[in-house]
Design an enzyme around this catalytic site. Structure first.
Site, PDB file in Angstrom:
ATOM      1  N   SER A 137       0.832  -1.215   0.000  1.00 15.68           N
ATOM      2  CA  SER A 137       0.000   0.000   0.000  1.00 15.68           C
ATOM      3  C   SER A 137       0.862   1.259   0.000  1.00 15.68           C
ATOM      4  O   SER A 137       0.591   2.216  -0.736  1.00 15.68           O
ATOM      5  CB  SER A 137      -0.977   0.001   1.175  1.00 15.68           C
ATOM      6  N   HIS A 158      -1.940  -8.876   2.146  1.00 15.22           N
ATOM      7  CA  HIS A 158      -1.582  -7.616   2.816  1.00 15.22           C
ATOM      8  C   HIS A 158      -2.675  -7.334   3.857  1.00 15.22           C
ATOM      9  O   HIS A 158      -2.871  -8.114   4.778  1.00 15.22           O
ATOM     10  CB  HIS A 158      -1.435  -6.536   1.735  1.00 15.22           C
ATOM     11  N   HIS A 184       5.969 -12.880   7.754  1.00 14.15           N
ATOM     12  CA  HIS A 184       6.073 -11.482   7.331  1.00 14.15           C
ATOM     13  C   HIS A 184       7.195 -11.347   6.325  1.00 14.15           C
ATOM     14  O   HIS A 184       8.185 -12.071   6.387  1.00 14.15           O
ATOM     15  CB  HIS A 184       6.343 -10.572   8.537  1.00 14.15           C
ATOM     16  N   ARG A 239       3.454  -5.190  17.538  1.00 11.82           N
ATOM     17  CA  ARG A 239       2.057  -4.746  17.499  1.00 11.82           C
ATOM     18  C   ARG A 239       1.141  -5.882  17.963  1.00 11.82           C
ATOM     19  O   ARG A 239       0.134  -5.656  18.627  1.00 11.82           O
ATOM     20  CB  ARG A 239       1.691  -4.279  16.087  1.00 11.82           C
ATOM     21  N   ASP A 242      -1.952  -9.030  12.371  1.00  4.63           N
ATOM     22  CA  ASP A 242      -3.281  -9.494  11.979  1.00  4.63           C
ATOM     23  C   ASP A 242      -3.718 -10.747  12.722  1.00  4.63           C
ATOM     24  O   ASP A 242      -4.890 -11.111  12.694  1.00  4.63           O
ATOM     25  CB  ASP A 242      -3.308  -9.783  10.469  1.00  4.63           C
TER      26      ASP A 242
END
Ligand code: AMX
Length: 430
Positions: A233, A263, A309, A318, A364
């Site tokens: 992105s 993504h 990743h 995160r 995620d």
């Protein structure tokens, strides 16, 4: 402390001079070499872009302007945007002025709702979100001023103006899309007394008696803000912006990339995985059951969403920040417990399988389960939340790039025959 625009105006001449000097003094210094595997492998690890807003260290995770993301988890997303743009966290005065600025720009043009209402109900929420951003391009100050002959030195001001107009409106647009997508009725009115993240939570219209959902949405918006410059992105937004397409075009393009399953859409897929586990075992499985389930998924050729990743080689900080939030707020929630068990089992399985370079969870792997806990169960909506946050980073990068006069992106592509011939020549020479 100076307000955002004044702060940028103060910094930009120095930044321009820095880039000018680097090019002049060291323009022909070699900083990287490129292998055939990199060219054929999605340009992994190839150093070909500058991004000063954030850096991802494979072994430490995301740093926003030099600060580890874990240390910023308590910050408001508005503070993060100021930090992304300027390299400094705002003091209370600069923050209040920025929040007021956003508040002034928050009114959504009626045509945006009309366009959204004209879209089929079953359009993907990301399609609705990106369409809403794109239709607002009509009001782009950057495009209008460019057509009037705006000077290059002023590009960043117009990019900032478009960015602020856009960012101010994203929570209401995103929440309105949620209301429509979840068949909950018309949009919930904004509460002007709330900050950007809390107002978004409020407009989602979900029960939040303790204010924990508002805390989660703020945390979500802060943690997803930026992930250096080469992810799909950010890179897409950068490239489109480099053609001097205005921020509405560029951010909307970047978000179309975020909508891809490898993504941003991974968080939707991740929750589906967790729900699949819950359904299969009618609750939290034993470790042995989970091991078998994960192996079967891999043998059927599926990836385990939320794990692996392109850059990171550790548990994503995160993920850790969300995990801490979950332990405080919903440790006994069934979905959270499944996420916890998946975290205990899947890395060892991926290591055993030996394919994924990074067997650890990314952000995620957990975010969806927390949203689910608060009644945000429409998981195909999750990437919109991600998009609201990532727009912060994309806009900050655009503003800086327009300030620095970053040229149009145009790497050289080569043909497979050229690679074969070049490799052959290199071999002969050796
Ligand atoms: N489950 C199973 N296999 C995996 C895997 C996972 N979670 N992660 C990587 N692999 C496999 C790859 O599919 C690849 O297999 P192949 O050689 O047969 O094609 C091999 O391991 C090597 O891949 P890699 O170099 O480790 O990863 P990558 O840089 O090519 O891709 C990513 C990174 C994230 C796309 C990948 O790890 C993946 O598909 N993960 C699951 C989806 C996901 O969580 N995406 C979210 C990413 C974060 C984000 O942008 N939001």
């Amino acid at each position: 402390m100076l307000a955002l625009k004044e702060k940028l105006a103060q910094q930009i001449p120095g930044l321009r001079e820095e880039v000018r000097q680097l090019t002049k003094r060291h323009g022909d210094a070699v900083i990287s070499e490129v292998t055939v595997a990199q060219v054929l492998g999605g340009m992994r690890g190839m150093k070909g872009l500058v991004c000063d807003t954030s850096v991802v260290d494979p072994d430490k995770g995301l740093y926003v302007r030099g600060i580890p993301i874990g240390e910023l988890a308590h910050c408001l997303p508005e503070e993060i945007f100021y930090l992304l743009c300027t390299g400094e966290l705002p003091d209370s005065e600069a923050l209040a002025s920025f929040q007021q600025d956003l508040r002034k720009r928050a009114q959504i043009p009626a045509y945006v709702w009309e366009v959204l209402l004209a879209m089929p109900m079953d359009s993907h929420p990301m399609t609705m979100f990106n369409t809403a951003i794109l239709v607002m391009e009509r009001d782009s100050v950057f495009r209008r001023r460019y057509a009037q002959g705006m000077r290059k030195e002023e590009f960043w001001e117009a990019a900032l103006e478009d960015s602020l107009q856009m960012l101010a409106k994203l929570p209401a647009i995103a929440a309105g899309i949620y209301q429509r997508h979840a068949h909950k009725g018309s949009p919930v009115a904004s509460d002007p007394g709330l900050d950007w993240g809390a107002d978004y939570a409020h407009m989602l219209g979900l029960p939040d008696p303790e204010g924990d959902l508002a805390r989660l949405i703020r945390l979500y918006l802060t943690l997803h803000c930026d992930h250096e410059g080469g992810n799909v992105s950010a890179f897409t937004c950068h490239t489109v912006g480099s053609a001097l397409s205005d921020p509405y075009y560029a951010v909307s393009a970047g978000l179309n990339g975020l909508a891809g399953p490898l993504h941003g859409l991974a968080n939707q897929e991740c929750l589906q995985f967790v729900l699949g586990v819950r359904e299969r075992f009618d609750g939290v499985p034993t470790d042995e059951q989970l091991r078998e389930y994960a192996w079967n998924a891999l043998k059927e050729g599926h990836v385990i969403p939320g794990y692996g990743h392109a850059v990171l080689r550790i548990t994503d900080p995160r993920f850790t920040a969300f995990h801490q939030f979950g332990e405080q707020v919903c440790a006994q929630d069934e979905m959270f417990r499944i996420v916890d068990r998946v975290f205990a089992i899947v890395p060892e399985i991926l290591r055993e399988q030996g394919k994924a370079k990074d067997p650890w969870p990314n952000v995620d792997a957990i975010s969806g389960a927390l949203l689910y806990h608060f009644g945000l169960t429409q998981f195909d909506y999750y990437t919109v939340l991600f998009g609201v946050s990532r727009a912060l980073g994309m806009c900050a990068q655009l503003i800086i790039n327009r300030a620095l006069g970053t040229p149009i992106t145009r790497p050289k592509s080569v043909s497979t025959d050229w690679i074969k011939a070049t490799v052959g020549q290199t071999r002969q020479a050796a």
